[in-house]
Design a protein around this motif. Structure first.
Motif, PDB file in Angstrom:
ATOM      1  N   ALA B 178       0.853  -1.190   0.000  1.00  0.00           N
ATOM      2  CA  ALA B 178       0.000   0.000   0.000  1.00  0.00           C
ATOM      3  C   ALA B 178       0.890   1.241   0.000  1.00  0.00           C
ATOM      4  O   ALA B 178       1.883   1.308   0.718  1.00  0.00           O
ATOM      5  N   LEU B 179       0.498   2.212  -0.816  1.00  0.00           N
ATOM      6  CA  LEU B 179       1.301   3.435  -0.947  1.00  0.00           C
ATOM      7  C   LEU B 179       0.502   4.632  -0.451  1.00  0.00           C
ATOM      8  O   LEU B 179      -0.579   4.930  -0.968  1.00  0.00           O
ATOM      9  N   ALA B 264     -13.935  -4.879  -3.322  1.00  0.00           N
ATOM     10  CA  ALA B 264     -13.888  -6.302  -3.698  1.00  0.00           C
ATOM     11  C   ALA B 264     -12.719  -6.991  -3.000  1.00  0.00           C
ATOM     12  O   ALA B 264     -12.822  -8.164  -2.601  1.00  0.00           O
ATOM     13  N   GLY B 265     -11.623  -6.293  -2.825  1.00  0.00           N
ATOM     14  CA  GLY B 265     -10.471  -6.851  -2.116  1.00  0.00           C
ATOM     15  C   GLY B 265     -10.786  -7.096  -0.649  1.00  0.00           C
ATOM     16  O   GLY B 265     -10.430  -8.133  -0.076  1.00  0.00           O
ATOM     17  N   MET B 266     -11.474  -6.127  -0.020  1.00  0.00           N
ATOM     18  CA  MET B 266     -11.865  -6.302   1.385  1.00  0.00           C
ATOM     19  C   MET B 266     -12.798  -7.508   1.520  1.00  0.00           C
ATOM     20  O   MET B 266     -12.697  -8.291   2.457  1.00  0.00           O
ATOM     21  N   ARG B 267     -13.716  -7.622   0.563  1.00  0.00           N
ATOM     22  CA  ARG B 267     -14.680  -8.712   0.601  1.00  0.00           C
ATOM     23  C   ARG B 267     -13.983 -10.056   0.411  1.00  0.00           C
ATOM     24  O   ARG B 267     -14.276 -11.028   1.100  1.00  0.00           O
ATOM     25  N   ALA B 281      -5.565  -1.840   3.557  1.00  0.00           N
ATOM     26  CA  ALA B 281      -4.977  -3.179   3.633  1.00  0.00           C
ATOM     27  C   ALA B 281      -5.429  -4.076   2.489  1.00  0.00           C
ATOM     28  O   ALA B 281      -4.903  -5.168   2.306  1.00  0.00           O
ATOM     29  N   ALA B 282      -6.419  -3.614   1.738  1.00  0.00           N
ATOM     30  CA  ALA B 282      -6.929  -4.415   0.616  1.00  0.00           C
ATOM     31  C   ALA B 282      -6.396  -3.926  -0.721  1.00  0.00           C
ATOM     32  O   ALA B 282      -6.749  -4.469  -1.776  1.00  0.00           O
ATOM     33  N   LEU B 283      -5.519  -2.938  -0.709  1.00  0.00           N
ATOM     34  CA  LEU B 283      -5.024  -2.373  -1.969  1.00  0.00           C
ATOM     35  C   LEU B 283      -4.287  -3.412  -2.806  1.00  0.00           C
ATOM     36  O   LEU B 283      -4.416  -3.429  -4.040  1.00  0.00           O
TER      37      LEU B 283
END
Lengths: 324, 324
Positions: B178-179, B264-267, B281-283
């Motif tokens: 993550a940036l 969608a990443g978090m899911r 954190a889902a990046l």
């Protein structure tokens, strides 16, 4: 004098066999939980690994020893997590794994067992019926049967959690351990009684699956009728005598908790620790919720032992409104 | 020749100063995620600690050095996680901590900062306005200002994650970081380029907060207007030149992802890894979702850098229906 089936030296040696992925798991204070519980709370997190439960510690030992003995096949009955972990440890070593489980076990567990390449056989009925079927398979096929809690490796694997609790920077006053067949309770309990006897070992079982807790109180095996709990991971009806004998030496108490307390515990772990857990992993928090006075001002550690939960069930239990 | 502000020897030495609670975090394959992503995925889990983010690694160094220098007070601007971690590290050492944050930062972060005993000042506006106010406080009160990414300790702390990735049993092909301000990206990137130069370092920023990624592509600082992303932890508008200069040396790419990909990443992390995470954190998962072809058949690691999320927002993003 502690005279269980376990040996602290063997437990230390087990650390060398278990994949480090499963060892030295996070142990940390969750201050967010503390105002609601009235005591200092540390969690020992056993879910951040490829099988999402503590069971890998034991199956690593089992699979390692089977391969050393030249075995090619193993079968076990499982509520889900043992089978999942055995499938993982077996795949890694080229061991053929068969798992017998109840058709009503969480799909999350069953799907992962299949995905890991194990043969999965489902039975109608509960865990104890799966146990009977696994015994039949073992006899019929001449395959080694792994029996959770009965086979010492399952207890020794879990016992390595105890070593890590004893080595913790912040000592605790009590450790809350989910109680099912008794592998984790006797393993962790043995190490604590051997190395930190001042720490209270409190086993927690659901009221709806009380066989081992009742056996502990009566000091002899009590079997029960059908279980009725969402905590699928600890729902057995027929305790094993040798495991009970060990538990009688290492547990200071065995308490029963209500279903609504288990749900409240799961909700507290989500709301205040950001953790999605399966019901069995919330038993320790449930025990504090039901007896705040007992723990007031003390420092307890609870082992968050698994997170393999069907999210639709989880969501139904926790309730949409509470996810905030 | 790598010539960043970081030094690998100093980063190794940092491990001795940081509370072990923050070190050697879980790193494991999440096979449940893999069918959906088309590549092997390992997560480096930075949330299983008392501050629920990776920031404790850096604040441990900062607080330790301030105490060594005889300082009593420190102030920082924070999107939330840095302030929370500094409050924790400061409390442990008797350092007075003041945090300036945006009024719109997640309540979960702000509440925990207060609970840890830090002085919290809220400003209207965003993170960069909080930065200005923190500078004013530092000047007016003669207090040491901690500047995330600018102050080398914040990068060195994050860089210790890189050491653990390099030591991993299973080598990876790419690391997704993550940036935001760049502390984690330059820290982890430096170590990877120094010790495992074959590993691709891919920084991921939201399209709605693209300042550092755009700066990296243009090779000079680009500032932007107001950010528009749920990933509050990485939402800055004004990159720091020294940090960009380091990033130019250690990053192989800087990609931008859409908000729906972050969700969608978090899911996916909830559904297939059982992890509740904050948007930042889902990046990494979002980046894979947006470019499956790039990662097909490779092994990527993504750093799950924080889980301090307001659960009502989380629930709204993820959607009740999807929690299964």
């Amino acid at each position: 004098m502690l005279e269980t089936r376990l040996d602290t030296g063997r437990i230390r040696a087990a650390r060398l066999v278990i994949d480090p992925l499963f060892l030295d798991t996070p142990l940390y204070r969750c201050e967010g939980l503390e105002p609601g519980l009235g005591c200092a709370v540390s969690v020992k997190l056993e879910t951040a690994n490829p099988v999402r439960s503590f069971k890998g510690r034991g199956t690593e030992l089992v699979a390692g020893r089977l391969i050393d003995m030249g075995a090619r096949d193993v079968v076990c009955a499982s509520a889900g997590n043992l089978g999942l972990a055995l499938a993982w440890s077996g795949r890694r070593r080229g061991l053929n794994v068969a798992v017998v489980a109840s058709r009503s076990a969480p799909a999350a567990k069953l799907d992962r067992i299949r995905a890991l390449g194990a043969r999965l056989e489902l039975v109608d009925g509960d865990f104890d019926q799966a146990r009977e079927r696994a015994v039949d398979i073992a006899r019929g096929d001449g395959v080694r049967l792994l029996e959770d809690s009965q086979d010492i490796e399952t207890c020794e694997g879990a016992a390595t959690i105890g070593l890590e609790l004893v080595d913790a920077a912040q000592p605790v006053d009590a450790v809350l351990v989910a109680l099912g067949g008794g592998a984790m309770a006797t393993g962790v309990g043995h190490v604590l009684k051997a190395l930190a006897p001042g720490v209270e070992v409190i086993c927690v079982q659901p009221e709806g699956a009380p066989a081992m807790a009742r056996s502990w109180h009566r000091r002899s095996v009590v079997t029960t009728g059908p279980t009725d709990t969402i905590a699928d991971g600890v729902a057995g009806r027929r305790p094993i005598k040798a495991v009970l004998d060990d538990l009688l030496q290492v547990a200071d108490d065995a308490v029963l908790v209500r279903e609504e307390s288990i749900i409240a515990g799961m909700r507290a772990l989500l709301d205040h620790a950001g953790l999605v857990v399966e019901p069995s992993a919330a038993l320790g928090i449930a025990a504090v919720l039901e007896d705040r006075e007992r723990f007031a001002g003390r420092h307890v550690a609870t082992i968050v032992c698994g997170s393999n939960v069907d999210l639709d069930s989880y969501h139904r239990w926790i309730g949409a409104a509470s996810i905030r």
